[in-house]
Design an enzyme around this catalytic site. Structure first.
Site, mmCIF file in Angstrom:
data_model
loop_
_atom_site.group_PDB
_atom_site.id
_atom_site.type_symbol
_atom_site.label_atom_id
_atom_site.label_comp_id
_atom_site.label_asym_id
_atom_site.label_seq_id
_atom_site.Cartn_x
_atom_site.Cartn_y
_atom_site.Cartn_z
ATOM 1 N N LEU A 273 46.561 -15.995 -18.447
ATOM 2 C CA LEU A 273 46.026 -15.198 -17.350
ATOM 3 C C LEU A 273 46.119 -13.728 -17.710
ATOM 4 O O LEU A 273 47.214 -13.162 -17.792
ATOM 5 C CB LEU A 273 46.817 -15.487 -16.080
ATOM 6 C CG LEU A 273 46.951 -16.974 -15.700
ATOM 7 C CD1 LEU A 273 47.996 -17.157 -14.606
ATOM 8 C CD2 LEU A 273 45.599 -17.512 -15.245
ATOM 9 N N ASP A 274 44.978 -13.115 -17.898
ATOM 10 C CA ASP A 274 44.943 -11.724 -18.323
ATOM 11 C C ASP A 274 45.524 -10.796 -17.253
ATOM 12 O O ASP A 274 45.225 -10.940 -16.061
ATOM 13 C CB ASP A 274 43.477 -11.354 -18.608
ATOM 14 C CG ASP A 274 43.341 -9.948 -19.163
ATOM 15 O OD1 ASP A 274 43.854 -9.694 -20.266
ATOM 16 O OD2 ASP A 274 42.723 -9.097 -18.481
ATOM 17 N N HIS B 209 49.439 -8.114 -13.734
ATOM 18 C CA HIS B 209 49.917 -6.954 -12.979
ATOM 19 C C HIS B 209 48.772 -6.293 -12.215
ATOM 20 O O HIS B 209 48.993 -5.526 -11.291
ATOM 21 C CB HIS B 209 50.599 -5.940 -13.901
ATOM 22 C CG HIS B 209 49.874 -5.736 -15.187
ATOM 23 N ND1 HIS B 209 50.189 -6.458 -16.334
ATOM 24 C CD2 HIS B 209 48.845 -4.942 -15.520
ATOM 25 C CE1 HIS B 209 49.385 -6.078 -17.317
ATOM 26 N NE2 HIS B 209 48.560 -5.172 -16.839
ATOM 27 N N GLU C 21 49.829 -12.690 -18.747
ATOM 28 C CA GLU C 21 50.013 -11.414 -19.445
ATOM 29 C C GLU C 21 50.520 -10.425 -18.419
ATOM 30 O O GLU C 21 49.848 -10.179 -17.418
ATOM 31 C CB GLU C 21 48.703 -10.890 -20.051
ATOM 32 C CG GLU C 21 48.955 -9.623 -20.864
ATOM 33 C CD GLU C 21 47.746 -8.707 -20.989
ATOM 34 O OE1 GLU C 21 47.793 -7.772 -21.798
ATOM 35 O OE2 GLU C 21 46.756 -8.900 -20.258
ATOM 36 N N HIS D 161 56.786 -4.415 -29.516
ATOM 37 C CA HIS D 161 56.949 -2.960 -29.622
ATOM 38 C C HIS D 161 58.257 -2.599 -30.334
ATOM 39 O O HIS D 161 58.302 -1.707 -31.177
ATOM 40 C CB HIS D 161 56.926 -2.307 -28.237
ATOM 41 C CG HIS D 161 55.687 -2.608 -27.455
ATOM 42 N ND1 HIS D 161 54.523 -3.051 -28.030
ATOM 43 C CD2 HIS D 161 55.445 -2.526 -26.115
ATOM 44 C CE1 HIS D 161 53.599 -3.227 -27.084
ATOM 45 N NE2 HIS D 161 54.135 -2.913 -25.918
ATOM 46 N N HIS E 151 45.713 -9.412 -30.357
ATOM 47 C CA HIS E 151 44.420 -8.698 -30.311
ATOM 48 C C HIS E 151 44.582 -7.287 -29.756
ATOM 49 O O HIS E 151 43.914 -6.362 -30.193
ATOM 50 C CB HIS E 151 43.401 -9.504 -29.487
ATOM 51 C CG HIS E 151 43.606 -9.391 -28.009
ATOM 52 N ND1 HIS E 151 44.460 -10.216 -27.290
ATOM 53 C CD2 HIS E 151 43.090 -8.523 -27.113
ATOM 54 C CE1 HIS E 151 44.437 -9.855 -26.021
ATOM 55 N NE2 HIS E 151 43.623 -8.833 -25.880
ATOM 56 N N ASP E 152 45.482 -7.139 -28.790
ATOM 57 C CA ASP E 152 45.669 -5.826 -28.164
ATOM 58 C C ASP E 152 46.409 -4.861 -29.080
ATOM 59 O O ASP E 152 46.011 -3.713 -29.242
ATOM 60 C CB ASP E 152 46.500 -5.981 -26.877
ATOM 61 C CG ASP E 152 45.623 -6.009 -25.639
ATOM 62 O OD1 ASP E 152 44.507 -5.458 -25.684
ATOM 63 O OD2 ASP E 152 46.067 -6.604 -24.645
ATOM 64 N N GLY F 296 44.002 -4.362 -32.013
ATOM 65 C CA GLY F 296 42.668 -3.860 -31.673
ATOM 66 C C GLY F 296 42.670 -2.593 -30.849
ATOM 67 O O GLY F 296 41.656 -1.881 -30.816
#
Lengths: 535, 535
Positions: B245-246, B249, B283, B312, B376-377, B380
């Site tokens: 689920l994108d 938030h 997510e 990170h 991807h994030d 990308g």
């Protein structure tokens, strides 16, 4: 070949490994363990342990007792079995229909291989998993299995370790899961050598069967490991899909981390390792949501618990019986409550118990409650082990099946129930010790005398005929009225598979009602209405 | 053939079904729905809806947009597909290794069928499930997928509904599960016809993408059903095993029953119906345990959440980068914290955010956190989409892989990461509207100008070359240094499968430590010690 023998015997001065006539001293290791590596030992080697120079006793963790619980133990090579179920990815409990069976009486052979012969019947019936009554080695050749004493050893008379593996492998080939009934609350009266090896029991807790298992006293760390390793063995080495934990109300544990919670945690991590769902089902009559609540909400995180009250509420209505614990049931309103939430006593007054009982299951999904219209206990603990077919009309049997197989809970069918077997399921034992056998027979007669039964009417558990009578008659399913009852069960299970509303476990959405005068009950679940005439 | 067309358009006076040149009036039904049965319509029929006499628009629930998001919709017969995965029993999330891929750039073909060709590579790699970046119909032929507008329609350029089914079926044949990335927090900027049909959006909540989806205002009942039905469609009709689920938030919902909780509940009941595990991954960057806590303990009951902070913390240590959100990372101690509990900010002060952030994940199993060394994030959303291979030594790539694939969390690998692909993964679009295309290109340049990039250095998303550059080069895995990095990943995944300690998600048992001066980190988990030299 080579094997490192290890045994826990923390209070002993001297432990010997007994291999045939040889006695090899074992080396003490940390934590009360004793070790001895033997070059020429491996799968098939028979062995025993002698404590402080005493006679040879079987290994508490014996993987196989080829000559019964009193004989030597035999090593098993779990890795050697030619499994063919690599493609099996398990069967999740939610949405499943379970089928309880007793290996000794399910087939004419009375063995694991005998069960294999009948798997096509179960696959056609449409159930998802069989639940095997306990198979751990017990005294004698005949028994329900709750007298197990060698908890790691599949019963020799059923076919031993390889036989069980063949059965599980064949089940998986038929798309059927396997649930193993395991007994961690007591050991049987004959062949329990555990207390000689260590503090497996404690007087701090007492149960129906005497001292409780030591889950929280001195030395309990290894006792807990004994139980957890046993559970993991069935799931990992025998490829079982779930366990049914016998009588968890008799598992007393004051530890901050209850053994059941730890067990659930270990099983969850094993599931992550083997990458298939593994589940735990508790037998409990406490109506306490703690057993099946998630661990993060303070529960033990078991996947389901038996909810026998669903049975009692239905049985009392369908038969009119009010003896014993059925005294708490009978009114249609209690059946309606069971149809809605499985537990009838949810903090309410129980006349039979003389106290309030239980707690609300609100918020828990229905999948966490295993319900049945018959099971080994409800049938077999009657004086003569009559099944429902002997107690009610075919119409009522159909009503029971319909309410069971459309329930928002996890339904379980007991062997032969699907065709209304006319064979009883009686209480049988085969204790070799004549004293014990007599005591069991007399105890049984005395127990039912209190209910007004003549001693001669109560079958003798030790009599082989009692066992033989309890065996399923496989000519029945092809004959009427059995065949049409079997078709009814098949249709109901197929319907359950087809309609998503029937496996929906959201109890908040169940609307159940009843009309005592008209003898009607109904359950509405989304687009499905199940109505039954009990009049 | 016959089909009943149904569309929700609660604020319209008149709705017509458009079939070629014909306009057939629809009949208003309860709840703002419009209906029309058409005898000669069925799978393959193209159609659209006209509202209040306006032009034809695609169906909000269109199962297929063969000519893109602006063209007519086409009926699909889900039942007709020749599935071969009847033996597939799903793949549970705990213990899984995920593999994120983008259909357009994963293979030379850029289609679902192109992915099928490469499945043997993934099966050999040993991952458990692929996670497809969103495939719902978006504007143009090239795009990451987060601009989807026709949420029920697999992208026509990828191969449409049948292509996706072929892919899922082939994955299951290879023992691979399929996770679908779905976007329920916003719709793309081109082709979003939903607001014309009903109150799908609300000004009560605003997101990065404008008005929030209406999960809690007037009319939200149907909007919630739109999202839930969509999720169930992927799992039921396309046989997917899970959803990602994108950006949850950005899903604002003040209802007492949050849409994510309801979704999790519906998915759990579908899982009971289809009898295989189905899972939901969120997510989220909120570090809020609520998303993944069980519903009975007040959570939403999702199965896992992305934990980008693990990335990170590792990335900042391995690259020394401190720009943007990496400002909050860098010290080895924060990496050690991530290795132990995935979330670095657990109620502690976040300098980048200027506030405290997050909450302790204590008590939750590690399986509920999806971690990655690249995705991807993270790749990308760099100005030039460089992968880690362009930023660090081979030794550090190996360290990243080792820490990832021995983690107590759910690891995810990004396409090509397993061989250290030298191709970048850049941001690409293919908006047909030249204005929108220009705006996106300029926005991208402006965004990175703030970080000191020259406009010419930032690839133009609309340029087809940007897309082409991002395609994997399948000659690489056979060549060094890629081949040995691929072998490293395979070995690590095989090790993870072999050692139960590696998939053990009990975070309370993880002992992680680090020595900033020496550049050493170590993670101890039962019998396994993973030590990495970052010096």
């Amino acid at each position: 070949m080579a094997h490192e023998f290890r045994v826990w015997a923390p209070e002993r001065e001297r432990v010997e490994l007994v291999l045939g006539e040889r006695r090899l001293p074992m080396r003490p290791a940390a934590g009360g363990w004793w070790e001895r590596a033997v070059e020429e030992a491996g799968p098939g080697t028979d062995y025993a342990y002698a404590l402080d120079g005493g006679p040879p006793w079987p290994d508490p963790r014996s993987p196989y007792q080829p000559h019964g619980p009193h004989g030597p133990s035999r090593l098993v090579g779990h890795a050697a079995f030619p499994w063919t179920d690599a493609a099996w990815r398990g069967t999740p409990l939610p949405g499943a229909v379970l089928y309880e069976l007793h290996v000794g009486t399910f087939s004419p052979e009375g063995t694991f291989d005998g069960v294999i012969e009948r798997l096509p019947h179960l696959a056609e019936l449409g159930v998802d998993a069989i639940e095997l009554m306990p198979v751990a080695e017990f005294s004698g050749r005949r028994g329900w299995g709750y007298d197990g004493v060698s908890l790691y050893a599949p019963h020799h008379a059923y076919g031993g370790p390889d036989g069980l593996k063949r059965l599980v492998d064949a089940c998986h080939a038929h798309g059927l899961g396997v649930v193993m009934d395991v007994v961690y609350n007591h050991l049987g009266p004959s062949g329990n050598y555990l207390p000689r090896f260590g503090p497996y029991f404690t007087g701090r807790h007492s149960t129906n069967w005497g001292d409780g298992v030591n889950f929280d006293g001195p030395g309990s760390g290894e006792v807990r490991a004994f139980v957890i390793d046993n559970a993991l063995m069935w799931l990992r080495d025998y490829h079982c899909d779930g366990l049914r934990l016998d009588a968890v109300h008799a598992i007393a544990d004051d530890s901050a981390a209850h053994i059941l919670e730890r067990l659930a945690e270990e099983v969850a991590e094993l599931a992550a390792h083997v990458r298939r769902p593994l589940f735990l089902i508790a037998e409990s009559d406490l109506n306490d949501p703690r057993f099946v609540r998630s661990r993060e909400s303070g529960g033990y995180g078991l996947d389901a618990a038996w909810a026998d009250e669903w049975h009692h509420a239905l049985h009392a209505v369908l038969t009119g019986e009010r003896d014993g614990y059925y005294a708490d049931f009978g009114p249609l309103g209690l059946l309606v409550k069971a149809l809605r939430q499985a537990w009838v006593y949810d903090g309410t007054w129980s006349p039979h118990r003389g106290r309030t009982h239980g707690r609300s299951p609100a918020g828990l999904p229905g999948h966490r409650f295993v319900v049945c219209a018959q099971n080994h206990d409800q049938v077999g603990n009657r004086a003569r082990g009559e099944r429902s077919g002997a107690l009610m009309s075919e119409g009522r049997l159909r009503v029971a099946a319909a309410l069971l197989l459309t329930a928002p809970f996890t339904p379980m069918v007991f062997q032969g129930e699907e065709w209304g077997a006319s064979t009883p399921f009686q209480y049988f034992t085969d204790h070799e010790d004549p004293e014990l056998g007599r005591a069991v027979s007399e105890g049984r007669r005395r127990e039912f005398a209190a209910f007004g039964w003549e001693p001669g009417q109560v079958p003798d558990p030790q009599d082989p005929a009692t066992f033989e009578r309890s065996r399923l008659d496989w000519s029945e399913p092809g004959k009427e009225p059995h065949a049409r009852l079997l078709a009814w069960h098949r249709e109901l299970i197929a319907l359950r598979r087809r309609l998503p509303a029937l496996t929906d476990g959201r109890l908040g959405r169940v609307r159940a009602g009843g009309d005592e005068a008209a003898g009607l009950v109904s359950v509405e679940r989304g687009p499905v209405l199940v109505a039954a005439n009990l009049g």
